[in-house]
Design an enzyme around this catalytic site. Structure first.
Site, mmCIF file in Angstrom:
data_model
loop_
_atom_site.group_PDB
_atom_site.id
_atom_site.type_symbol
_atom_site.label_atom_id
_atom_site.label_comp_id
_atom_site.label_asym_id
_atom_site.label_seq_id
_atom_site.Cartn_x
_atom_site.Cartn_y
_atom_site.Cartn_z
ATOM 1 N N GLU A 33 3.195 -16.545 -1.076
ATOM 2 C CA GLU A 33 3.385 -15.983 0.271
ATOM 3 C C GLU A 33 4.755 -16.348 0.825
ATOM 4 O O GLU A 33 5.186 -17.494 0.728
ATOM 5 C CB GLU A 33 2.282 -16.498 1.196
ATOM 6 C CG GLU A 33 1.863 -15.497 2.243
ATOM 7 C CD GLU A 33 1.180 -14.271 1.652
ATOM 8 O OE1 GLU A 33 1.836 -13.205 1.623
ATOM 9 O OE2 GLU A 33 0.024 -14.370 1.228
ATOM 10 N N SER A 67 -4.426 11.747 12.486
ATOM 11 C CA SER A 67 -5.083 10.679 11.743
ATOM 12 C C SER A 67 -6.485 10.500 12.283
ATOM 13 O O SER A 67 -6.691 10.555 13.499
ATOM 14 C CB SER A 67 -4.313 9.369 11.911
ATOM 15 O OG SER A 67 -5.111 8.293 11.456
ATOM 16 N N GLY A 124 -3.417 -3.807 10.803
ATOM 17 C CA GLY A 124 -2.881 -5.023 11.406
ATOM 18 C C GLY A 124 -3.575 -6.287 10.929
ATOM 19 O O GLY A 124 -3.391 -7.348 11.504
ATOM 20 N N SER A 128 -2.114 -4.563 4.696
ATOM 21 C CA SER A 128 -1.102 -3.545 4.480
ATOM 22 C C SER A 128 -1.574 -2.113 4.581
ATOM 23 O O SER A 128 -1.330 -1.286 3.706
ATOM 24 C CB SER A 128 -0.436 -3.758 3.131
ATOM 25 O OG SER A 128 0.798 -4.331 3.376
ATOM 26 N N ASP A 187 4.220 -5.304 -0.663
ATOM 27 C CA ASP A 187 3.064 -4.518 -0.222
ATOM 28 C C ASP A 187 3.086 -3.118 -0.815
ATOM 29 O O ASP A 187 2.099 -2.620 -1.339
ATOM 30 C CB ASP A 187 3.052 -4.405 1.312
ATOM 31 C CG ASP A 187 3.015 -5.760 1.980
ATOM 32 O OD1 ASP A 187 2.870 -6.774 1.268
ATOM 33 O OD2 ASP A 187 3.151 -5.804 3.218
#
Ligand code: ADP
Ligand code: MG
Length: 401
Positions: A33, A67, A124, A128, A187
């Site tokens: 990370e 969406s 969020g 990703s 990501d």
């Protein structure tokens, strides 16, 4: 939601059938990370959830964005593609179309499109959803923006591997330019290059990678969502990027390096005195340790040493908490209560930090206890409810039909 239901939603939205459907996954990073923008390796895998894109060309020379996850709709003329204000969600798609055109002078957007997105990655949460959306858009529009596809792959990509890497780079550039987040490539890369039941050991500097089988007999990857309102915003993220750069500059006075990831823990011991900025020193300490841990974890997985892999995940969390300072109460509570459960091999925050998710390796027989105990501790200590997903490792971006 099934693809049939998505097709119906498209018909409802636009009054005609979708021509094509694409899918790109979200991802979870198992270890490694905040190494990505430091030239180090990461070890993510694609999930079986992600983002779908249904599309059909129109004759109006406009891009219509809808969406199923967002109330806002957008309509953008194809000759007026530029970043939209107020964090408009269409930026994650629009940026990809713009970048394809700029990276490939031969790319042409001559028609408009009606577009419908649907995502089942919690947005969020550090899994990703944004990369899934970017990569699915990049995949669709690299195909749409070539004149004809008799040559299998658009823009002369030499093979599927190169094509997928390019999709990741388009997505990353979009995130930089249209979302303002100076993220590494992990990501988007995981979303593009994912492979079922494999994780991706990726060097984010050279983009060399290896698919490593994840064989976990009797053990599951469990993702726990903090549902915390806190997140690593672009400010805090860009701070970390800058602090690492400071460390590189100070170290370079005694040992020239381009990235912190070039340092082994032994190198670091020899040069850490050169880093006079105390914050930069802590950040660098995390990056050097995390790069070494990630290499060790991949080796452990290859050798079937799953317990060791779990211990390294836990050590990763400790370093992110103490040196990189990107965990916070919610993630710490989840990880620290997971560590107390018999049958948990390791647990750590995943993604940028502060909010988002943890990832844990849990023995099958311990999963129910894990959920009950961690869920209860979390609620008591934070007043929030955690969500648990038993993850399936899926394939990268694809056209479904
Ligand atoms: P993460 O990538 O960790 O999920 P981000 O903040 O980077 O979180 O990205 C989330 C944003 O991406 C959302 O706020 C929205 O703008 C956009 N997004 C993601 N998925 C979708 C979707 N299915 N439909 C519309 N917008 C989406
Ligand atoms: Mg994101």
């Amino acid at each position: 939601m099934t693809t049939q239901e998505m097709n119906q939603a498209f018909e409802q939205a636009y009054g005609r059938k979708a021509e094509k459907i694409f899918f790109a996954p979200g991802r979870v990073n198992l270890i490694g990370e905040h190494t990505d923008y430091n030239g180090g390796c990461v070890f993510p895998c694609a999930l079986s959830f992600g983002a779908w894109l249904l599309l059909a060309p129109n004759t109006d020379k406009v891009l219509r964005f809808q969406s199923l996850n967002m109330p806002q709709r957008y309509e953008i003329a194809i000759d007026a593609i530029r970043p939209q204000p107020d964090r408009a969600w269409c930026n994650y798609a629009l940026g990809c179309i713009d970048i394809i055109a700029r990276r490939h002078p031969e790319a042409k957007l001559e028609r408009g499109y009606d577009l419908l997105y649907f995502g089942n990655v919690p947005a969020g949460a550090g899994l990703s959803s944004s990369a899934a959306m970017e990569v699915v858009t990049a995949r669709a529009f690299t195909e749409e923006m070539v004149e004809s596809l008799d040559t299998q792959l658009p823009f002369g990509y030499k093979d599927d591997k190169q094509y997928r890497t390019e999709l990741a780079l388009i997505g990353q550039a979009c995130e930089h330019e249209y979302a303002g987040v100076m993220c590494g490539v992990m990501d988007q890369f995981a979303s593009a290059q994912g492979k079922k039941d494999h994780a991706i050991y990726l060097n984010c500097d050279t983009l060399e990678f290896e698919h490593v089988p994840v064989k976990l007999e009797g053990i599951k990857v469990v993702i726990t969502n903090t549902h915390s309102p806190h997140h690593l915003d672009s400010g805090a993220y860009n701070d970390r990027v800058r602090q690492c750069k400071t460390a590189v500059e100070q170290i370079s006075k005694v040992k020239p390096i381009k990235f912190l990831a070039e340092l082994t823990p032994e190198d670091w011991a020899a040069v850490e005195g050169a880093v006079t900025d105390p914050i930069a020193k802590k950040r660098a300490c995390h990056v050097v340790g995390e790069v070494a841990r990630t290499a060790q974890a991949v080796e452990a997985l290859k050798q079937g040493k799953i317990e060791l892999f779990g211990e390294l995940m836990t050590a990763s969390h400790v370093s992110l908490r103490d040196n990189y300072e990107v965990t916070g109460k919610e993630l710490d509570t989840l990880a620290e209560s997971a560590w107390q459960v018999e049958g948990v091999l390791g647990s750590r925050m995943t993604g940028g930090g502060f909010g988002g998710c943890t990832v844990s390796l849990v023995r099958d027989e311990a999963i129910e206890t894990f959920k009950a105990f961690v869920g209860k501790e979390y609620e008591e200590k934070t007043g929030l409810k955690a969500d648990f997903y038993v993850a399936e490792i899926g394939d990268g971006v694809t056209r479904l039909h």
